[in-house]
Design a protein around this motif. Sequence first.
Motif, mmCIF file in Angstrom:
data_model
loop_
_atom_site.group_PDB
_atom_site.id
_atom_site.type_symbol
_atom_site.label_atom_id
_atom_site.label_comp_id
_atom_site.label_asym_id
_atom_site.label_seq_id
_atom_site.Cartn_x
_atom_site.Cartn_y
_atom_site.Cartn_z
ATOM 1 N N SER A 8 25.289 9.055 103.511
ATOM 2 C CA SER A 8 26.126 10.662 101.998
ATOM 3 C C SER A 8 24.387 11.019 101.666
ATOM 4 O O SER A 8 23.138 10.427 101.206
ATOM 5 C CB SER A 8 26.505 9.781 100.751
ATOM 6 O OG SER A 8 26.115 8.824 100.296
ATOM 7 N N ASP A 9 24.403 12.480 101.099
ATOM 8 C CA ASP A 9 23.442 13.588 100.661
ATOM 9 C C ASP A 9 22.060 12.590 101.042
ATOM 10 O O ASP A 9 21.601 12.114 99.847
ATOM 11 C CB ASP A 9 23.549 13.310 99.105
ATOM 12 C CG ASP A 9 25.146 14.515 99.326
ATOM 13 O OD1 ASP A 9 25.747 15.287 99.859
ATOM 14 O OD2 ASP A 9 25.564 13.592 98.042
ATOM 15 N N GLY A 10 21.789 12.473 102.016
ATOM 16 C CA GLY A 10 20.238 12.310 102.074
ATOM 17 C C GLY A 10 19.990 10.951 101.901
ATOM 18 O O GLY A 10 18.848 10.100 101.576
ATOM 19 N N VAL A 11 20.846 9.536 102.029
ATOM 20 C CA VAL A 11 20.669 8.218 101.514
ATOM 21 C C VAL A 11 21.684 7.622 102.767
ATOM 22 O O VAL A 11 22.539 7.932 102.664
ATOM 23 C CB VAL A 11 21.248 7.964 101.059
ATOM 24 C CG1 VAL A 11 21.314 5.917 100.463
ATOM 25 C CG2 VAL A 11 19.966 8.595 99.185
ATOM 26 N N GLU A 12 20.880 6.401 103.978
ATOM 27 C CA GLU A 12 21.667 5.671 104.682
ATOM 28 C C GLU A 12 21.584 4.349 104.200
ATOM 29 O O GLU A 12 20.211 4.293 103.592
ATOM 30 C CB GLU A 12 21.267 6.658 106.078
ATOM 31 C CG GLU A 12 21.187 7.677 106.697
ATOM 32 C CD GLU A 12 20.456 7.827 108.035
ATOM 33 O OE1 GLU A 12 19.675 7.640 108.117
ATOM 34 O OE2 GLU A 12 20.182 9.236 108.027
ATOM 35 N N ARG A 13 22.287 4.024 104.651
ATOM 36 C CA ARG A 13 22.283 2.378 103.990
ATOM 37 C C ARG A 13 22.834 1.345 105.136
ATOM 38 O O ARG A 13 23.813 1.481 106.212
ATOM 39 C CB ARG A 13 23.731 1.517 103.149
ATOM 40 C CG ARG A 13 23.188 2.404 101.976
ATOM 41 C CD ARG A 13 23.616 1.753 101.204
ATOM 42 N NE ARG A 13 23.191 1.969 99.592
ATOM 43 C CZ ARG A 13 23.650 1.294 98.289
ATOM 44 N NH1 ARG A 13 24.669 0.545 98.227
ATOM 45 N NH2 ARG A 13 23.299 1.813 96.884
ATOM 46 N N TYR A 14 21.869 0.563 105.392
ATOM 47 C CA TYR A 14 21.703 -0.146 107.310
ATOM 48 C C TYR A 14 21.933 -1.549 106.720
ATOM 49 O O TYR A 14 21.221 -2.170 106.073
ATOM 50 C CB TYR A 14 20.702 0.246 107.739
ATOM 51 C CG TYR A 14 21.131 1.032 107.770
ATOM 52 C CD1 TYR A 14 20.851 1.802 109.675
ATOM 53 C CD2 TYR A 14 19.903 2.345 107.555
ATOM 54 C CE1 TYR A 14 20.925 3.858 110.025
ATOM 55 C CE2 TYR A 14 19.511 3.712 108.051
ATOM 56 C CZ TYR A 14 20.266 4.093 109.766
ATOM 57 O OH TYR A 14 19.928 5.335 109.880
#
Length: 180
Positions: free
Chosen positions: A48-54
């Motif tokens: 979301s909005d320039g944030v990625e969680r892996y």
Amino acid sequence: MERSRTIPVGIVLERRKLDNPWQDFSWSAVSVIVGAPEVSEWRLLDKSDGVERYHAATLELTLYRGETESYKVNLAGSPSVYVVLRQNDDPDSSYEVIPFLATASAYESQDYLDSGEEIVEAVPMPEGLIAWVQDFCDQHHEDEVFVKRKRSDHRHEQDKFARRPRVDAARARSGRRRLV
């Protein structure tokens, strides 16, 4: 009696887009997943909005009987799992960092911070993991008794190592000393 206890923890890394001419993204560890399955490739969890969680990796968090003091220090403050990240040397990889270690030892994490080569992130420890670490400490922690050393008398200490000059015995009785 067990010497160590191990549990798998999944490492969740966050990649945040930056408005910076020298760096495109910032990486940080944001959480751990207790009992996570092994992953062979990074799995995208949220975007979301320039944030990625892996879910970047699953590492073993191991507690050792000899390090209970460090675990108690960690639990006394805001309990954390310390995630050590290393720079990724693979030029073909799209990920700049890789998870290297997960630990509950405040002292071990400090050692990695002191080296300056790794990134160490403190991630909030989940409630179940806090209870697991506390149980291990309750079973294995032994307070070390402080024993203050006794100082020796410096007047006698000096005689142990000093060489006495050889003195002519006849002159020593007369009050005049002559070195031989």
